[in-house]
Design a protein around this motif. Structure first.
Motif, PDB file in Angstrom:
ATOM      1  N   ALA A  83      49.746  32.038  28.301  1.00 52.95           N
ATOM      2  CA  ALA A  83      48.836  31.638  27.504  1.00 52.95           C
ATOM      3  C   ALA A  83      47.781  31.764  27.713  1.00 52.95           C
ATOM      4  CB  ALA A  83      49.265  29.600  27.628  1.00 52.95           C
ATOM      5  N   LEU A  84      47.857  32.716  28.295  1.00 51.66           N
ATOM      6  CA  LEU A  84      46.517  33.069  28.719  1.00 51.66           C
ATOM      7  C   LEU A  84      45.319  34.579  27.918  1.00 51.66           C
ATOM      8  CD1 LEU A  84      45.829  34.070  32.467  1.00 51.66           C
ATOM      9  CD2 LEU A  84      44.777  31.459  31.023  1.00 51.66           C
ATOM     10  N   PRO A  85      44.966  34.916  27.531  1.00 43.19           N
ATOM     11  CA  PRO A  85      44.287  35.810  26.393  1.00 43.19           C
ATOM     12  C   PRO A  85      45.289  37.553  27.151  1.00 43.19           C
ATOM     13  CG  PRO A  85      42.236  34.443  26.625  1.00 43.19           C
ATOM     14  CD  PRO A  85      43.270  34.086  27.923  1.00 43.19           C
ATOM     15  N   GLU A  86      44.861  37.685  27.861  1.00 44.68           N
ATOM     16  CA  GLU A  86      45.110  38.446  28.570  1.00 44.68           C
ATOM     17  C   GLU A  86      46.439  37.689  30.030  1.00 44.68           C
ATOM     18  OE1 GLU A  86      42.272  41.813  30.207  1.00 44.68           O
ATOM     19  OE2 GLU A  86      40.853  40.920  28.172  1.00 44.68           O
ATOM     20  N   PRO A  87      47.654  38.053  29.685  1.00 43.44           N
ATOM     21  CA  PRO A  87      48.337  37.260  30.871  1.00 43.44           C
ATOM     22  C   PRO A  87      48.619  38.967  32.038  1.00 43.44           C
ATOM     23  CG  PRO A  87      49.616  37.898  28.334  1.00 43.44           C
ATOM     24  CD  PRO A  87      48.355  37.947  28.665  1.00 43.44           C
ATOM     25  N   GLN A  88      48.846  38.020  33.485  1.00 41.62           N
ATOM     26  CA  GLN A  88      48.760  39.354  33.802  1.00 41.62           C
ATOM     27  C   GLN A  88      50.443  39.428  34.563  1.00 41.62           C
ATOM     28  OE1 GLN A  88      46.080  41.302  35.350  1.00 41.62           O
ATOM     29  NE2 GLN A  88      45.043  40.773  33.264  1.00 41.62           N
ATOM     30  N   PRO A  89      51.287  40.347  35.400  1.00 39.07           N
ATOM     31  CA  PRO A  89      51.932  40.005  36.168  1.00 39.07           C
ATOM     32  C   PRO A  89      51.337  39.528  37.253  1.00 39.07           C
ATOM     33  CG  PRO A  89      51.251  42.241  35.607  1.00 39.07           C
ATOM     34  CD  PRO A  89      50.599  41.379  34.718  1.00 39.07           C
ATOM     35  N   PHE A  90      51.969  38.660  37.844  1.00 38.72           N
ATOM     36  CA  PHE A  90      51.868  38.081  39.768  1.00 38.72           C
ATOM     37  C   PHE A  90      53.354  37.804  40.124  1.00 38.72           C
ATOM     38  CE2 PHE A  90      53.688  33.959  37.198  1.00 38.72           C
ATOM     39  CZ  PHE A  90      54.390  33.831  37.950  1.00 38.72           C
ATOM     40  N   LEU A  91      53.573  37.665  41.367  1.00 42.90           N
ATOM     41  CA  LEU A  91      54.016  37.561  42.472  1.00 42.90           C
ATOM     42  C   LEU A  91      53.885  36.966  43.494  1.00 42.90           C
ATOM     43  CD1 LEU A  91      55.389  40.450  44.782  1.00 42.90           C
ATOM     44  CD2 LEU A  91      53.514  40.847  44.037  1.00 42.90           C
ATOM     45  N   GLY A  92      54.367  35.964  44.512  1.00 40.36           N
ATOM     46  CA  GLY A  92      53.493  35.544  45.304  1.00 40.36           C
ATOM     47  C   GLY A  92      53.775  33.785  45.210  1.00 40.36           C
ATOM     48  N   ALA A  93      54.223  32.450  46.425  1.00 36.09           N
ATOM     49  CA  ALA A  93      54.126  31.100  45.716  1.00 36.09           C
ATOM     50  C   ALA A  93      52.429  30.652  46.083  1.00 36.09           C
ATOM     51  CB  ALA A  93      54.903  30.943  47.080  1.00 36.09           C
ATOM     52  N   SER A  94      52.084  31.491  46.346  1.00 35.32           N
ATOM     53  CA  SER A  94      49.966  30.724  46.307  1.00 35.32           C
ATOM     54  C   SER A  94      50.132  29.338  45.070  1.00 35.32           C
ATOM     55  CB  SER A  94      48.668  31.603  45.930  1.00 35.32           C
ATOM     56  OG  SER A  94      48.934  32.745  46.857  1.00 35.32           O
ATOM     57  N   GLY A  95      50.524  30.298  43.505  1.00 37.10           N
ATOM     58  CA  GLY A  95      50.790  28.799  42.645  1.00 37.10           C
ATOM     59  C   GLY A  95      51.552  27.618  42.815  1.00 37.10           C
ATOM     60  N   VAL A  96      52.029  27.422  43.585  1.00 38.12           N
ATOM     61  CA  VAL A  96      53.131  26.518  44.406  1.00 38.12           C
ATOM     62  C   VAL A  96      52.368  25.954  45.310  1.00 38.12           C
ATOM     63  CG1 VAL A  96      55.227  25.889  44.853  1.00 38.12           C
ATOM     64  CG2 VAL A  96      55.108  27.458  43.961  1.00 38.12           C
ATOM     65  N   VAL A  97      51.657  26.503  46.567  1.00 38.99           N
ATOM     66  CA  VAL A  97      50.820  26.008  47.473  1.00 38.99           C
ATOM     67  C   VAL A  97      49.653  24.912  46.973  1.00 38.99           C
ATOM     68  CG1 VAL A  97      49.353  27.124  49.594  1.00 38.99           C
ATOM     69  CG2 VAL A  97      51.616  28.159  49.223  1.00 38.99           C
ATOM     70  N   TYR A  98      49.258  25.917  46.269  1.00 40.09           N
ATOM     71  CA  TYR A  98      48.026  24.996  45.569  1.00 40.09           C
ATOM     72  C   TYR A  98      48.513  24.110  44.563  1.00 40.09           C
ATOM     73  CZ  TYR A  98      44.456  28.180  46.698  1.00 40.09           C
ATOM     74  OH  TYR A  98      43.920  28.979  47.753  1.00 40.09           O
TER      75      TYR A  98
END
Length: 186
Positions: free
Chosen positions: A91-106
């Motif tokens: 949904a962001l204007p410039e979607p980025q690829p990502f990996l890692g559980a940091s979003g789940v950690v937060y």
């Protein structure tokens, strides 16, 4: 601090999934059409073993802080947050690829703070989370491979988790009122 068994698997998942170059095939990439499964797997694969170990240690600490009462809500978040963080990125204007559980950690951090909101510990956890997010927003970090840390995934996890828990709590409270057993007792 005795860890709830239900929280152990999601907390150890970063150590049990690929990292490094093998993880690149599992990361979430908005341009990878048709590979919907990456929306889930991206949160569990990592750039290197240190990245995986740090996220796993963070999840274990939060599972311990949450205690038994938080075990099943944290497991539900481990299943739901990866999908929602990926959708948020799209949904962001410039979607980025990502990996890692940091979003789940937060997300778990915010969830434990929310679950303990009537205790002093919950207030401290919430304050520390807000300060950490503000710090990252003002002074962005680089990941282990030199890539930028996706602050939006951290914010997304922190905002989505309490909303999900509030929704699940509301649904659970409404369910007994609508069940046939409760109307038969009346």
């Amino acid at each position: 601090m005795r860890l709830p068994p239900a929280s152990l698997l999601p907390a150890l998942l970063p150590l049990l999934t690929p990292w490094g170059e093998a993880a690149r095939r599992w990361l979430f990439d908005p341009v990878a059409g048709g590979e919907w499964w990456r929306a889930f797997t991206a949160s569990w694969v990592h750039a290197d073993w240190r990245h995986a170990a740090l996220n796993s240690a963070s999840l274990l600490l939060l599972a311990g802080l949450g205690g038994r009462r938080a075990a099943w809500p944290l497991c539900a978040l481990a299943l739901l947050l990866p999908w929602l963080i990926a959708l948020q990125q799209l949904a962001l204007p410039e979607p980025q690829p990502f990996l890692g559980a940091s979003g789940v950690v937060y997300g778990w951090w915010a969830a434990v703070a929310w679950l303990k909101r009537r205790e002093t510990a919950g207030h401290w956890l919430a304050a520390a989370l807000l300060l950490r997010l503000a710090w990252q927003g003002l002074w962005p970090n680089l990941g282990p491979g030199g890539e930028p840390v996706l602050w939006s995934a951290h914010v997304g996890g922190a905002l989505l988790a309490p909303l999900l828990l509030a929704g699940l709590s509301r649904a659970r409270r409404a369910a007994p009122a609508a069940s046939p057993r409760s109307s038969a007792r009346s």
